[in-house]
Design a protein around this motif. Structure first.
Motif, PDB file in Angstrom:
ATOM      1  N   HIS A  18      43.818  39.458  44.386  1.00 11.14           N
ATOM      2  CA  HIS A  18      43.468  39.887  45.739  1.00 11.14           C
ATOM      3  C   HIS A  18      41.986  39.738  46.011  1.00 11.14           C
ATOM      4  N   ASP A  22      41.860  40.480  52.242  1.00 12.99           N
ATOM      5  CA  ASP A  22      43.304  40.673  52.422  1.00 12.99           C
ATOM      6  C   ASP A  22      43.641  41.993  53.117  1.00 12.99           C
ATOM      7  N   ALA A  69      48.275  38.737  45.097  1.00 15.99           N
ATOM      8  CA  ALA A  69      48.598  38.481  46.499  1.00 15.99           C
ATOM      9  C   ALA A  69      49.627  37.361  46.485  1.00 15.99           C
ATOM     10  N   HIS A  77      48.936  35.882  53.542  1.00 16.68           N
ATOM     11  CA  HIS A  77      49.311  36.981  52.647  1.00 16.68           C
ATOM     12  C   HIS A  77      50.697  37.477  53.026  1.00 16.68           C
TER      13      HIS A  77
END
Length: 177
Positions: A18, A22, A69, A77
């Motif tokens: 990640h 995000d 992710a 995402h």
């Protein structure tokens, strides 16, 4: 320990560590009660600050956890797969934005993450679980080779209630790729 969270490519997805950027996508997905109601530790309402708090921990590098992710080729995402060390046991958790349900994406992503984890930690038992009213998630776990260990009740923050929960586990030997 499994080492840093890797990047994993599948035929349709990229699983990557990640980034703080995000946060908006995570907040948008987890503000959907159809998703958050199936996750024990997600508050309602869920906003960008909640996402920032989670991402600060997930991206810190201070834990041995993997927090992927789940992204499409254009880096959209779609969801999260995490493998976390909690109370001395490794736990798999996951969620997918509702607009991507029913396409086999989480099966593909979870299989890839578990396969990589077991390559690095072959002697480990990986634990997971589902709320009893989440049949799709239980089917996904059974398809991967998870076995039911026991049933209990756990507190779900978003539902503000104890919810029947099915605890599962898998080993490298029982994993179905």
């Amino acid at each position: 320990m499994p080492g840093p969270c890797p990047v994993i490519e599948t035929s349709r997805l990229t699983l990557r560590p990640h980034r703080m950027s995000d946060a908006d996508a995570i907040a948008a997905s987890l503000s959907d009660f159809q998703i958050s109601r199936m996750l024990a530790r997600v508050p309602v309402p869920y906003d960008r600050e909640d996402a920032n708090d989670w991402l600060s921990r997930a991206t810190s590098g201070l834990t041995p956890d993997w927090a992927f992710a789940v992204t499409a080729g254009d880096d959209v995402h779609l969801g999260v797969i995490s493998i976390e060390l909690r109370h001395g046991q490794w736990h798999l958790g996951y969620w997918l934005n509702r607009f991507y349900w029913g396409k086999g994406l989480m099966s593909e992503a979870a299989s890839a993450a578990i396969e990589r984890f077991f390559r690095r930690m072959p002697e480990t038992v990986l634990h997971s679980g589902v709320f009893a009213d989440n049949a799709a998630s239980l089917r996904l776990q059974e398809k991967l080779g998870f076995a039911i260990r026991r049933c209990s009740e756990i507190y779900c923050i978003s539902r503000s209630a104890l919810v029947p929960h099915i605890e599962t586990q898998i080993t490298a030997e029982t994993f179905h790729r």
